[in-house]
Every structure is written in C-alpha cells, then in structure tokens.
Motif scaffolding. Structure first.
Motif, short mmCIF file in Angstrom:
data_model
loop_
_atom_site.label_atom_id
_atom_site.label_comp_id
_atom_site.label_asym_id
_atom_site.label_seq_id
_atom_site.Cartn_x
_atom_site.Cartn_y
_atom_site.Cartn_z
N SER A 45 38.28 -44.92 22.03
CA SER A 45 38.11 -46.16 21.27
C SER A 45 38.44 -47.40 22.10
O SER A 45 37.85 -48.46 21.91
CB SER A 45 38.97 -46.13 20.00
N TYR A 46 39.35 -47.29 23.05
CA TYR A 46 39.71 -48.44 23.88
C TYR A 46 38.68 -48.74 24.97
O TYR A 46 38.81 -49.72 25.70
CB TYR A 46 41.11 -48.27 24.49
N HIS A 47 37.64 -47.92 25.09
CA HIS A 47 36.55 -48.20 26.03
C HIS A 47 35.48 -49.08 25.37
O HIS A 47 34.32 -49.07 25.78
CB HIS A 47 35.92 -46.88 26.51
N THR A 48 35.85 -49.84 24.41
CA THR A 48 34.94 -50.68 23.63
C THR A 48 34.50 -51.93 24.38
O THR A 48 35.32 -52.60 25.01
CB THR A 48 35.63 -51.11 22.31
N ALA A 49 33.21 -52.23 24.27
CA ALA A 49 32.68 -53.52 24.73
C ALA A 49 32.65 -54.44 23.50
O ALA A 49 33.36 -55.42 23.41
CB ALA A 49 31.29 -53.37 25.30
N VAL A 50 31.82 -54.09 22.55
CA VAL A 50 31.80 -54.68 21.21
C VAL A 50 31.90 -53.49 20.27
O VAL A 50 31.57 -52.36 20.65
CB VAL A 50 30.52 -55.52 20.95
N PRO A 51 32.36 -53.71 19.04
CA PRO A 51 32.56 -52.56 18.14
C PRO A 51 31.36 -51.62 18.10
O PRO A 51 30.21 -52.04 17.91
CB PRO A 51 32.81 -53.23 16.79
N GLY A 52 31.66 -50.34 18.38
CA GLY A 52 30.64 -49.31 18.33
C GLY A 52 29.93 -49.00 19.64
O GLY A 52 29.14 -48.06 19.70
N PHE A 53 30.22 -49.79 20.67
CA PHE A 53 29.50 -49.60 21.93
C PHE A 53 30.46 -49.53 23.13
O PHE A 53 31.50 -50.16 23.14
CB PHE A 53 28.47 -50.72 22.13
N THR A 54 30.04 -48.77 24.13
CA THR A 54 30.86 -48.49 25.31
C THR A 54 30.79 -49.63 26.32
O THR A 54 29.71 -50.16 26.60
CB THR A 54 30.40 -47.17 25.97
N TYR A 55 31.93 -49.95 26.88
CA TYR A 55 32.07 -50.98 27.91
C TYR A 55 31.25 -50.63 29.15
O TYR A 55 31.36 -49.52 29.70
CB TYR A 55 33.56 -51.11 28.25
N GLY A 56 30.42 -51.55 29.61
CA GLY A 56 29.55 -51.31 30.75
C GLY A 56 30.27 -51.03 32.04
O GLY A 56 29.79 -50.27 32.89
N GLY A 57 31.45 -51.60 32.24
CA GLY A 57 32.22 -51.33 33.46
C GLY A 57 32.65 -49.87 33.54
O GLY A 57 32.68 -49.29 34.63
N LEU A 58 32.99 -49.29 32.40
CA LEU A 58 33.31 -47.86 32.37
C LEU A 58 32.10 -47.05 32.80
O LEU A 58 32.21 -46.15 33.63
CB LEU A 58 33.74 -47.42 30.96
N ILE A 59 30.95 -47.39 32.26
CA ILE A 59 29.73 -46.65 32.60
C ILE A 59 29.42 -46.77 34.08
O ILE A 59 29.07 -45.79 34.73
CB ILE A 59 28.56 -47.14 31.73
#
Length: 153
Positions: A45-59
């Motif tokens: 859940s802490y890998h959030t970019a905006v609610p419901g979506f994954t942070y691009g930096g993680l990807i």
C-alpha cells in the motif's frame, strides 16, 4: 530452483532492488521461463502514486534490477556456465528507458518479463515488460554493462 539473485556473491548482494541481504529492499527473485525471464512482485500500500495505482519509480527500479539480473543470467548461459561459477558476472545499468503505457494498479501482483535483445562484449540489452493482470502497463529497455571485478573495491 534458485533465483538468479540467490547466486550473487555476498559482497554483491546488497542492492535495494534485488539484494537478498538488503532487508529493506524489494528482494526480487528472477528465473528463466524458456527464452524469457520472469519476476513476480506485489506492491504494498505504501508504493502508492495516487490512490489505487503503483508509484512509477518503484516500477522503474523493478525493471532496472530485473534487467541487470537477466543480463547476468544471459551471459552465464551464453558461455555455458552455471550461475554459481567464478568469476561472477554482475551488471550495472548503463542506460534505463521506461515507457509508461497505462497506470499500473496497486492491488495486483506484477509480472515482470525480460527478453535479451543483444549481447555484445560487456554489454547486454534487455527489453522488459511489466504486466498487471496480464495487461502490459510499462515497457523498459536497459543497457546493462558488466561490472569490473574491482568495482566498489
């Protein structure tokens, strides 16, 4: 079956993305699947970019480490060597290109697939795709460069 990263020597197993000895890192595990490589990763859940979506930096970091692991495994395979033989092949990123095709859902286990595009001397070019629920959301290309034996010494 051991993952590629399980074969990394202890002094090279601290990477935030793929190091088995980094307790705070992603600790991804990559395997061959025919001519492709595959890693599965479930964002928290802490890998959030905006609610419901994954942070691009993680990807981007997943693509980076999956690709450098793929490069190492491809070099061992090209030389007919097992991954636990010495000297070890380890790669660093010379170039990382990431194309975000669509938002990546946070509540999905990601499948990261790599394919070796080219091996030329000390460089390996890897194309990697991130899939969520079987749908490609991100594509990347990494130019991985073989790490000199004295790197970090």
């Amino acid at each position: 079956m051991k993952a590629f990263q399980d074969h990394y020597p202890e002094n090279l197993a601290h990477c935030y993305g793929c190091g088995r000895l980094n307790t705070h890192g992603h600790q991804i595990k990559t395997h061959w699947d025919g001519e492709e490589t595959v890693t599965h990763f479930t964002p928290e859940s802490y890998h959030t970019a905006v609610p419901g979506f994954t942070y691009g930096g993680l990807i981007a970091s997943l693509i980076d480490c999956h690709s450098t692991g793929t490069a190492a495994a491809a070099m061992y395979r090209a030389q007919g060597r097992e991954m636990d033989t010495l000297p070890p092949f380890r790669f660093v990123t010379g170039s990382l290109k990431v194309d975000f095709l669509k938002p990546t859902p946070l509540a999905a286990t990601l499948e990261i697939r790599g394919r070796v595009k080219e091996i030329k001397g000390r460089k390996v070019i890897v194309e990697t795709t991130v899939l969520a629920g079987g749908v490609a959301t991100v594509r990347g290309e990494v130019v991985a460069v073989q790490m000199p034996e004295n790197f970090g010494a």
